[in-house]
Design an enzyme around this catalytic site. Structure first.
Site, PDB file in Angstrom:
ATOM      1  NE  ARG A 161       2.362   1.261  -5.292  1.00 60.00           N
ATOM      2  CZ  ARG A 161       1.855   2.533  -5.280  1.00 60.00           C
ATOM      3  NH1 ARG A 161       1.210   3.392  -5.900  1.00 60.00           N
ATOM      4  NH2 ARG A 161       2.134   2.877  -3.834  1.00 60.00           N
ATOM      5  CG  ASP A 449       2.876   7.982  -1.026  1.00 62.28           C
ATOM      6  OD1 ASP A 449       2.621   9.213  -1.165  1.00 62.28           O
ATOM      7  OD2 ASP A 449       2.051   6.945  -1.186  1.00 62.28           O
TER       8      ASP A 449
END
Length: 540
Positions: A161, A449
């Site tokens: 990613r 996150d």
């Protein structure tokens, strides 16, 4: 070999294996072709946010109705090694976490250079080195106390990613053909370095260059990625359609263009993922100024079973399966604690229930953030799938989702004093971790996150500006948040080298100001993580 990509930071050990003249030349070509279009797409995002803020609601696009109505077209689907994705583990790409992910037993590893990675120079290029070594079977790691980590025989398929379009890489400076200099695109750097070094090696190993695409807002951004894929395949001489992308549907505008996103990427597309945390953040961000009907309760009350989240995930599964694409579920934030059996028991129960719902809804796989959660997640998908690799043939013709369903934010739950304090605590503690280079942080038995921290700070901003009163009767004001911030700080354990003071500065900037920064990481990156300003090496 001439290039217009300057390195503005001294190279650490082995970085020259990644930042080769040939790789930098490839990055230059990518920027020559696509940097201008990236800026156009970012400008279009700004215009759309302004339109929503001025009262315009999102809708399914009338100009692309023919694409949605045409039942004939399909996406390329799973590439080699992506047929069975029932459990994917996600995490950063430092060497220890890379080895843990490769040994986890998951079907897929989402190698995350985005929200789970703090984009320090060491993490960005060090992560590329980890991937480079992992793909060649040469990765190992030894801790300071002598503990050694190696990789077993069976490893997951890697899906990398890259950073979203909004982020830059200031340690690489691109000069365009007109002589204008600017920081490189984080997306193009992450994608370009990984693809250039590893595409052919991955194909030799029986898989391919696979990517998760983050933060997309519309089908034109998907078209840009598709053009990048085609250009890159041609540039290194691999077959058209070898790249496979899975798009995270994690912004509210993208939820209205799922068919169109699949269509634009169809020759390179494997599926879509329900990126739940960024999706919630996107809703708050886009509708933060639209009044009380767009105010959500405590973060803990925004579950996957509330109506607008159900509508989004049901539509995603239906859309994917109609086009032969995989639908991948999102990450439950609960994590086990090996020192606390009760916490672990609770986490496993929550994860099992979450994955049972996803498998029952038709998802083909799901995410976890910790290896200990894989057996629980796998059990729920095994119960539905059995020996089948996926359930793409389950078309979900029973689903009907309207634009009103996607935007109906009325849910049970209150804003509480405890919810306000929790958001303050999570945001500050996560920012402190991020500044230390740790982008995935275990906080209060949840995996935080950048996306979950965004929910916390954006809720606080919205509650202040919408003059929300908590269930206990407390007016949420800047002064209240400052008092709670002081309380949180009084309980934090401080140590040499912590970044608490800077975290507090960032928190105030992104939460308590009159303006709303679109991402908390933008200013924080420029102010605190960029370590050099003038080029120290220009590769020619």
């Amino acid at each position: 070999m001439h290039t217009r990509m300057e390195i503005t930071r001294p190279l650490e050990n082995r970085f020259d294996e990644i930042l080769t003249p040939e790789a930098l030349h490839f990055l230059t070509r990518l920027h020559d072709q696509f940097a201008g279009r990236r800026h156009e797409r970012l400008a279009a995002r700004m215009h759309q946010r302004r339109a929503i803020d001025n009262g315009r609601n999102l809708r399914f696009l009338p100009e692309t109705s023919a694409i949605r109505a045409d039942a004939a077209w399909r996406v390329a689907g799973a590439g080699p090694g992506l047929e069975d994705r029932r459990v994917e583990i996600t995490g950063p790409t430092d060497r220890k976490m890379t080895i843990n992910a490769l040994n986890s037993g998951a079907k897929v590893w989402l190698a995350d250079q985005e929200d789970a990675t703090s984009p320090t120079w060491a993490n960005v290029i060090g992560g590329q080195l980890s991937l480079f070594d992992a793909i060649r079977g040469q990765i190992d790691y030894t801790t300071g106390d002598g503990k050694s980590y190696t990789v077993g025989d069976t490893t997951p398929t890697i899906v990398m990613r890259p950073r979203g379009w909004h982020l830059v890489e200031k340690h690489l400076r691109y000069t365009d053909r007109a002589g204008l200099r600017a920081p490189a695109s984080g997306s193009l750097v992450d994608f370009g370095l990984y693809f250039f070094h590893n595409a052919k090696k991955l194909i030799e190993g029986g898989t391919g260059p696979y990517f998760y695409l983050a933060k997309l807002e519309n089908h034109l951004e998907a078209r840009l990625w598709d053009d990048i894929f085609t250009f890159s395949e041609n540039a290194v001489g691999i077959e058209y359609g070898t790249i496979r992308a899975t798009v995270l549907i994690e912004t509210i505008p993208a939820a209205f263009e799922m068919d169109e996103i699949l269509f634009e990427l169809k020759d390179h597309c494997a599926g879509l993922n329900a990126g739940r945390w960024d999706y919630i953040f996107s809703i708050i961000k886009n509708f933060r100024g639209r009044g009380a009907s767009f105010v959500l309760p405590d973060r803990s009350k925004i579950t996957m079973t509330v109506p607008f989240m159900r509508a989004y995930t049901e539509l995603l599964v239906q859309t994917c399966h109609k086009r032969g694409a995989h639908a991948i579920g999102g990450m439950s934030a609960f994590i086990p604690n090996r020192r606390d059996p009760e916490v672990t028991k609770w986490a496993l129960e929550q994860v099992s229930a979450d994955k049972r719902r996803e498998a029952g809804d038709g998802f083909d796989g799901t995410w976890v953030a910790h290896p200990d959660l894989i057996p629980a997640a796998r059990a729920e998908f095994d119960a539905i799938l059995g020996d089948r690799p996926n359930q793409v043939d389950r078309l979900r013709d029973d689903v009907t989702v309207t634009a009103e369903d996607l935007l109906d934010l009325r849910i049970q739950g209150k804003v509480t004093d405890a919810g306000v304090r929790a958001n303050v605590s999570i945001a500050v503690r996560y920012l402190e971790s991020w500044l230390r280079g740790v982008g995935a942080a275990a906080i209060d038995n949840l995996m935080e996150d950048a996306a979950t921290a965004e929910i916390s700070r954006s809720q606080l901003w919205q509650w202040i500006h919408q003059r929300v009163i908590t269930a206990e009767g407390t007016a949420i004001t800047v002064a209240l948040v400052e008092r709670m911030l002081a309380s949180v700080l009084s309980e934090l354990e401080r140590h040499d080298g912590d970044r608490v003071d800077e975290a507090v500065e960032i928190f105030r900037e992104v939460t308590l100001g009159e303006d709303f920064p679109t991402f908390l990481t933008l200013g924080a990156y420029a102010q605190y993580l960029v370590e050099a300003e003038e080029p120290v090496r220009a590769v020619a």
